[in-house]
Design an enzyme around this catalytic site. Structure first.
Site, short mmCIF file in Angstrom:
data_model
loop_
_atom_site.label_atom_id
_atom_site.label_comp_id
_atom_site.label_asym_id
_atom_site.label_seq_id
_atom_site.Cartn_x
_atom_site.Cartn_y
_atom_site.Cartn_z
N GLU A 1 0.81 -1.22 0.00
CA GLU A 1 0.00 0.00 0.00
C GLU A 1 0.84 1.27 0.00
OE1 GLU A 1 -3.56 0.28 0.21
OE2 GLU A 1 -3.56 -1.83 -0.31
N ASP B 1 -7.98 5.92 -8.40
CA ASP B 1 -8.58 4.59 -8.58
C ASP B 1 -10.10 4.64 -8.51
OD1 ASP B 1 -8.96 5.11 -5.90
OD2 ASP B 1 -8.19 3.18 -5.19
N THR C 1 -7.55 8.25 -0.57
CA THR C 1 -7.14 7.04 0.14
C THR C 1 -6.21 7.47 1.26
OG1 THR C 1 -7.29 5.62 -1.82
CG2 THR C 1 -5.86 4.87 -0.05
#
Length: 271
Positions: free
Chosen positions: A56, A74, A79
């Site tokens: 990640e 995405d 995020t």
């Protein structure tokens, strides 16, 4: 993100008692069996967090990720945090709502109306321009770190571990579940964790069903790769191919160190 499971059963090893001599020392197999743990063992959980962070965040230092936040294009908006909470998938909203229950008036509380509106989209409406700065500021608060830990466990880690235990898979299998649920979530769509597992079950039995653990894990990873390739943002499958699959091939079902793997071309090691 949109997210892992089962402790190996302890084997009872009988030791014959002798009136005039001490019981023999346990064999190597007995020691290994007695030491068998699940992914929820603190040392194994630490390893799990490091491996996920390698994928990640390209770093083993997962504790440095509480402050992380960016839009990685995405389709999930921002995020952020230790597990990739997303503004577009609801888990970031849940996190900030819980944090605000614990600490009313925190620096992120004012964004709750906007987070509710952008849920399900990639929009930044009502979040820009200061949301990322305020997220980093909140990450200095021990209560926000605890809130991230709590939501990680509630939404991703604990469900994955529990499912893994039900399926009879060991520490590595539990991690494979955890990583899948981190990336894909556990919703009703075809690429969700539950449907990846369903595809795997069509190909192999779990150990709880009397199947081979290795064969089942390979079937699950095959299904996981299929799911990843359905989305351009996840189409690089190296976190399976050059990491999890490596551990399976080596038969390291207990995720014992040392561990060496690659993700997106970067090499990692845990001694």
């Amino acid at each position: 993100m949109a997210a892992a499971l089962l402790g190996s059963a302890l084997l009872a090893v009988p030791v014959t008692a002798h009136a005039t001599a001490p019981a023999p020392a346990p064999t190597g197999n007995a020691v290994a069996a007695a030491a068998a743990v699940g992914l929820d063992d603190p040392a194994k959980k630490e390893i799990a967090m490091q491996i996920v962070s390698s994928a990640e965040n390209s770093s083993l230092d997962w504790k440095a990720q509480y402050k992380y936040i960016e839009d990685i294009d995405d389709g999930r908006g921002y995020t952020a945090g230790i597990i990739g909470f997303c503004s577009g998938t609801g888990d970031m909203l849940d996190l900030v709502e819980y944090y605000t229950q614990v600490k009313p008036g925190n620096v992120l509380a004012k964004y709750l109306p906007a987070l509710r509106k952008v849920d399900g989209t990639d929009s930044h409406a009502g979040l820009d321009p200061n949301f990322t700065k305020d997220w980093a500021k909140a990450a200095q608060d021990a209560d926000f770190k605890k809130a991230q830990d709590r939501e990680r466990d509630r939404v991703y880690f604990n469900p994955a571990v529990q499912q893994g235990k039900s399926d009879g898979i060991g520490v590595l299998g539990q991690f494979i579940y955890y990583d899948a649920i981190v990336m894909h979530g556990d919703g009703s769509d075809s690429t969700s964790f539950r449907n990846i597992r369903k595809k795997a079950l069509a190909k192999a039995k779990t150990p709880a069903q009397g199947g081979s653990e290795t064969a089942y894990l390979n079937a699950f990873l095959d299904a996981r790769v299929w799911a990843m390739k359905q989305e351009e943002a996840h189409s690089d499958t190296s976190r399976v191919d050059t990491a999890q699959r490596v551990f399976v091939k080596k038969g390291n079902l207990n995720l014992n160190t040392p561990l060496d793997w690659k993700v997106y071309g970067d090499s990692f090691h845990i001694g």
